[in-house]
Design a protein around this motif. Structure first.
Motif, PDB file in Angstrom:
ATOM      1  N   ILE A 199      12.360  24.693  24.055  1.00 29.92           N
ATOM      2  CA  ILE A 199      12.342  24.384  25.484  1.00 29.92           C
ATOM      3  C   ILE A 199      11.667  23.030  25.640  1.00 29.92           C
ATOM      4  O   ILE A 199      10.456  22.912  25.544  1.00 29.92           O
ATOM      5  CB  ILE A 199      11.607  25.479  26.265  1.00 29.92           C
ATOM      6  N   PRO A 200      12.483  21.973  25.807  1.00 24.92           N
ATOM      7  CA  PRO A 200      11.931  20.626  25.717  1.00 24.92           C
ATOM      8  C   PRO A 200      10.987  20.241  26.846  1.00 24.92           C
ATOM      9  O   PRO A 200      10.163  19.369  26.670  1.00 24.92           O
ATOM     10  CB  PRO A 200      13.151  19.726  25.693  1.00 24.92           C
ATOM     11  N   LYS A 201      11.104  20.881  28.009  1.00 23.34           N
ATOM     12  CA  LYS A 201      10.230  20.400  29.070  1.00 23.34           C
ATOM     13  C   LYS A 201       9.935  21.473  30.114  1.00 23.34           C
ATOM     14  O   LYS A 201      10.814  21.884  30.853  1.00 23.34           O
ATOM     15  CB  LYS A 201      10.869  19.200  29.760  1.00 23.34           C
ATOM     16  N   ILE A 202       8.702  21.895  30.136  1.00 25.56           N
ATOM     17  CA  ILE A 202       8.221  22.756  31.204  1.00 25.56           C
ATOM     18  C   ILE A 202       7.192  21.936  31.970  1.00 25.56           C
ATOM     19  O   ILE A 202       6.266  21.374  31.369  1.00 25.56           O
ATOM     20  CB  ILE A 202       7.538  24.024  30.634  1.00 25.56           C
ATOM     21  N   LEU A 203       7.363  21.854  33.278  1.00 26.25           N
ATOM     22  CA  LEU A 203       6.450  21.066  34.093  1.00 26.25           C
ATOM     23  C   LEU A 203       5.331  21.964  34.612  1.00 26.25           C
ATOM     24  O   LEU A 203       5.589  23.055  35.116  1.00 26.25           O
ATOM     25  CB  LEU A 203       7.239  20.476  35.266  1.00 26.25           C
ATOM     26  N   VAL A 204       4.091  21.509  34.465  1.00 23.26           N
ATOM     27  CA  VAL A 204       2.959  22.255  35.016  1.00 23.26           C
ATOM     28  C   VAL A 204       2.395  21.419  36.162  1.00 23.26           C
ATOM     29  O   VAL A 204       1.866  20.333  35.939  1.00 23.26           O
ATOM     30  CB  VAL A 204       1.874  22.485  33.943  1.00 23.26           C
ATOM     31  N   THR A 205       2.576  21.912  37.372  1.00 25.28           N
ATOM     32  CA  THR A 205       2.137  21.114  38.513  1.00 25.28           C
ATOM     33  C   THR A 205       1.306  21.967  39.470  1.00 25.28           C
ATOM     34  O   THR A 205       1.167  23.180  39.270  1.00 25.28           O
ATOM     35  CB  THR A 205       3.342  20.434  39.205  1.00 25.28           C
ATOM     36  N   SER A 229       9.657  27.083  20.646  1.00 28.08           N
ATOM     37  CA  SER A 229       8.901  25.856  20.523  1.00 28.08           C
ATOM     38  C   SER A 229       8.977  25.197  21.898  1.00 28.08           C
ATOM     39  O   SER A 229      10.053  24.899  22.383  1.00 28.08           O
ATOM     40  CB  SER A 229       9.584  25.018  19.449  1.00 28.08           C
ATOM     41  N   ILE A 230       7.829  25.056  22.556  1.00 25.52           N
ATOM     42  CA  ILE A 230       7.834  24.652  23.965  1.00 25.52           C
ATOM     43  C   ILE A 230       6.973  23.411  24.170  1.00 25.52           C
ATOM     44  O   ILE A 230       5.853  23.340  23.665  1.00 25.52           O
ATOM     45  CB  ILE A 230       7.275  25.799  24.851  1.00 25.52           C
ATOM     46  N   ASP A 231       7.496  22.453  24.924  1.00 27.39           N
ATOM     47  CA  ASP A 231       6.687  21.295  25.304  1.00 27.39           C
ATOM     48  C   ASP A 231       6.335  21.390  26.785  1.00 27.39           C
ATOM     49  O   ASP A 231       7.207  21.581  27.626  1.00 27.39           O
ATOM     50  CB  ASP A 231       7.440  19.989  25.033  1.00 27.39           C
ATOM     51  N   LEU A 232       5.043  21.268  27.069  1.00 28.87           N
ATOM     52  CA  LEU A 232       4.559  21.365  28.448  1.00 28.87           C
ATOM     53  C   LEU A 232       4.101  19.991  28.922  1.00 28.87           C
ATOM     54  O   LEU A 232       3.444  19.262  28.182  1.00 28.87           O
ATOM     55  CB  LEU A 232       3.351  22.303  28.513  1.00 28.87           C
ATOM     56  N   PHE A 233       4.450  19.665  30.154  1.00 28.09           N
ATOM     57  CA  PHE A 233       3.993  18.409  30.754  1.00 28.09           C
ATOM     58  C   PHE A 233       3.198  18.735  32.012  1.00 28.09           C
ATOM     59  O   PHE A 233       3.749  19.309  32.954  1.00 28.09           O
ATOM     60  CB  PHE A 233       5.178  17.508  31.115  1.00 28.09           C
ATOM     61  N   GLY A 234       1.919  18.379  32.014  1.00 32.49           N
ATOM     62  CA  GLY A 234       1.088  18.591  33.191  1.00 32.49           C
ATOM     63  C   GLY A 234       1.087  17.336  34.045  1.00 32.49           C
ATOM     64  O   GLY A 234       1.046  16.220  33.528  1.00 32.49           O
ATOM     65  N   THR A 235       1.144  17.508  35.346  1.00 32.12           N
ATOM     66  CA  THR A 235       1.181  16.343  36.244  1.00 32.12           C
ATOM     67  C   THR A 235      -0.206  16.124  36.858  1.00 32.12           C
ATOM     68  O   THR A 235      -1.036  17.023  36.856  1.00 32.12           O
ATOM     69  CB  THR A 235       2.164  16.574  37.412  1.00 32.12           C
ATOM     70  N   MET A 244       8.468  11.346  38.492  1.00 33.13           N
ATOM     71  CA  MET A 244       8.987  10.863  37.218  1.00 33.13           C
ATOM     72  C   MET A 244       8.937  11.962  36.160  1.00 33.13           C
ATOM     73  O   MET A 244       9.897  12.187  35.427  1.00 33.13           O
ATOM     74  CB  MET A 244       8.142   9.670  36.771  1.00 33.13           C
ATOM     75  N   LEU A 245       7.816  12.666  36.102  1.00 29.91           N
ATOM     76  CA  LEU A 245       7.671  13.719  35.090  1.00 29.91           C
ATOM     77  C   LEU A 245       8.599  14.900  35.368  1.00 29.91           C
ATOM     78  O   LEU A 245       9.001  15.604  34.453  1.00 29.91           O
ATOM     79  CB  LEU A 245       6.221  14.229  35.060  1.00 29.91           C
ATOM     80  N   GLY A 246       8.942  15.083  36.656  1.00 28.38           N
ATOM     81  CA  GLY A 246       9.760  16.236  37.019  1.00 28.38           C
ATOM     82  C   GLY A 246      11.207  16.136  36.572  1.00 28.38           C
ATOM     83  O   GLY A 246      11.898  17.142  36.509  1.00 28.38           O
ATOM     84  N   LYS A 247      11.643  14.936  36.216  1.00 25.67           N
ATOM     85  CA  LYS A 247      13.041  14.762  35.818  1.00 25.67           C
ATOM     86  C   LYS A 247      13.360  15.566  34.562  1.00 25.67           C
ATOM     87  O   LYS A 247      12.626  15.526  33.596  1.00 25.67           O
ATOM     88  CB  LYS A 247      13.337  13.285  35.551  1.00 25.67           C
ATOM     89  N   GLU A 248      14.488  16.244  34.602  1.00 29.57           N
ATOM     90  CA  GLU A 248      14.996  16.975  33.443  1.00 29.57           C
ATOM     91  C   GLU A 248      14.068  18.070  32.918  1.00 29.57           C
ATOM     92  O   GLU A 248      14.138  18.432  31.754  1.00 29.57           O
ATOM     93  CB  GLU A 248      15.382  16.021  32.315  1.00 29.57           C
TER      94      GLU A 248
END
Lengths: 121, 389
Positions: free
Chosen positions: B224-230, B271-277, B289-293
């Motif tokens: 899971i290439p992108k999970i957004l944490v906001t 295998s998960i990548d998390l992006f926190g804003t 910007m981070l929310g894309k895709e």
């Protein structure tokens, strides 16, 4: 002289270098501390994005084991932005005209950043 | 112990790999799909099943080293044998107990009968056998699968879908009790890889396509290439990313995130990548910007601060276009004045089916339940993208 006017004095001296269109002292978390910015630029956004830019660059460098960067320089055909740390709690950022002499600006910016660091001590 | 496919998510769908069944990995030629069958074989070796691995186009030594690249030390298993159809084909003496020359199909048939009687699970590289022996080998493969069926054995086929005749393709589909497609996502270049169950005749289920990557060592990992944490300022987004990740980096200054947090998590075969804003409004350009895709969103809220809920909702709106699935993590449940999840759902006016999970990021409580809830939405939500061969 108040701290605020002393900081503004630093920015004013910096402007005397020439080709500097805007400058700001910003807290590391992106809040504006002092600025010399014309009203057509959104100073708050400029401050926040400067903190993002420098913070991301610092983390990228240190994660790659290359220590802390001295500055971030962004160049475009319409001008340049240079952000540099000024102590642990603040950073200094300038926006220049496209033809600005970067060497001179970096030299003055280094001196100014030390002054800001001392003032905010 | 039950035999399984050993592939993440797939095992939860099909539950087991029953005897007398043929499982086929149908692989697009541009995708490295060998690992699937290898993972199925290795998982079952560990479970004590007797497994045989047939090779025709690469040497037994190369087979062993391919397994070892994924960290699977097959040599240490007494229940593992390689059936060598390679050595005599290229003119070397074979060191394997089971070997034959594939040019002589009758010799191979005699050998395969023996192998099927002796072993519980047999791997056949169907397309390689057809490449070496010609399309008439399809008949033999069919015979072996029928034999396996009649004596309660299992066959794993890997079929690289080159432009073979329709007869061959239909033949492979016909003998497969379960069919898993492994393909690439094209957009001028291959952007990623996916797999998904096309059919399994012992289970009436459908699964959607799942992205994967190959990890060495490790094998097939659902990816899971992108999970957004906001979420709003000071809700605990960075704490959440750090609580859950195997490794994480944050760009934070004076106690607040100014650019992003990045965390990587290996969990339940995923295998998960998390992006926190960042949470503060002045950083909203970064949020967009981070929310894309992103593939899914975790909204972290401070359960003790209902006054921040409108901001939370506004952030959610700006990142969940196009019906992106999301879950709400009701953080700071360890504090005495924390609102219960149901009350948060009511005050935020969220749809009933949105999971609101009580957590304490600083104590690490409940954080994995958030991931479970999101995986549930991502993997099991009614899929519109049904797979076809």
């Amino acid at each position: 002289m108040s701290l605020r006017s002393e900081l503004e004095e630093v920015l004013k001296e910096l402007k005397a270098t020439g080709d500097i269109e805007a400058s700001a002292i910003v807290s590391r978390d992106g809040l504006l501390i002092a600025a010399d910015i014309s009203s057509n630029v959104n100073a708050e956004a400029f401050a926040a994005m400067s903190a993002t830019m420098l913070g991301a660059a610092e983390t990228a460098m240190s994660e790659l084991g290359k220590g802390l960067p001295d500055r971030v320089v962004v160049e475009s055909s319409d001008g340049k932005i240079v952000a540099t740390g000024a102590g642990d709690r603040a950073l200094l950022v300038v926006m220049t005209s496209p033809k600005a002499n970067l060497g001179l600006i970096l030299l003055q910016l280094g001196k100014a950043s030390k002054k800001v660091e001392e003032l905010l001590g | 112990m039950k035999a399984v496919t050993g592939i993440p998510v797939l095992d939860e769908v099909v539950e087991e790999f029953p005897e007398s069944k043929t499982l086929t990995y149908w692989i697009d030629p541009e995708v490295e799909g060998n690992a699937f069958a290898m993972q199925t074989i290795y998982t079952n070796l560990e479970r004590g099943f007797k497994c045989a691995y047939v090779t025709v186009t690469i040497s037994p030594e190369s087979v062993i080293s391919e397994f070892e690249e994924f960290g699977w030390e097959v040599k240490e298993f007494e229940n593992f044998e390689i059936v060598d159809l390679y050595s005599s084909y290229v003119g070397f003496p074979s060191k394997c107990k089971y070997n034959a020359n594939p040019i002589n199909l009758e010799e191979v048939e005699v050998l395969m009968k023996k192998v099927l009687e002796k072993f519980d699970i047999v791997f056949l590289p169907a397309s390689s056998i057809i490449d070496v022996c010609g399309e008439e080998a399809l008949r033999c493969i069919k015979d072996w699968c029928s034999l396996a069926k009649s004596i309660g054995k299992r066959v794993v086929l890997s079929f690289v879908a080159w432009p073979y005749s329709k007869e061959v393709k239909d033949g492979i589909i016909e003998i497969s009790n379960a069919l898993v497609k492994v393909g690439g996502i094209h957009h001028r270049v291959i952007l990623g890889y996916y797999y998904g169950l096309v059919k399994a005749d012992w289970k009436n289920v459908k699964s959607r396509a799942i992205l994967f990557k190959l990890v060495r060592p490790g094998g097939v990992r659902a990816y899971i290439p992108k999970i957004l944490v906001t979420g709003p300022y000071n809700a605990g987004k960075s704490s959440f990313v750090h609580a859950i990740s195997n490794r994480a980096v944050s760009v934070d200054r004076l106690g607040t995130t100014v650019a992003l947090d990045h965390g990587h998590l290996e969990y339940k075969g995923f295998s998960i990548d998390l992006f926190g804003t960042p949470g503060q409004e002045r950083f909203d350009p970064i949020l967009r910007m981070l929310g894309k895709e992103a593939l899914g969103v975790i909204l972290v809220v401070d359960s003790t601060k209902p006054e921040t809920f409108p901001r939370a909702k506004q952030m959610l709106e700006s990142v969940t276009h196009f019906g992106l699935p999301y879950v709400v993590a009701a953080n700071k449940q360890d504090l005495p004045n924390a609102l219960p999840p149901e009350e948060i759902k009511r005050r935020m006016v969220l749809p009933n089916d949105v999971p609101v999970i009580p957590i304490s990021a600083v104590k690490g409580e409940g954080v994995y339940k958030v991931i479970d809830a999101l995986l549930d939405l991502l993997i099991w939500r009614e899929g519109e993208d049904e797979l076809e061969i």
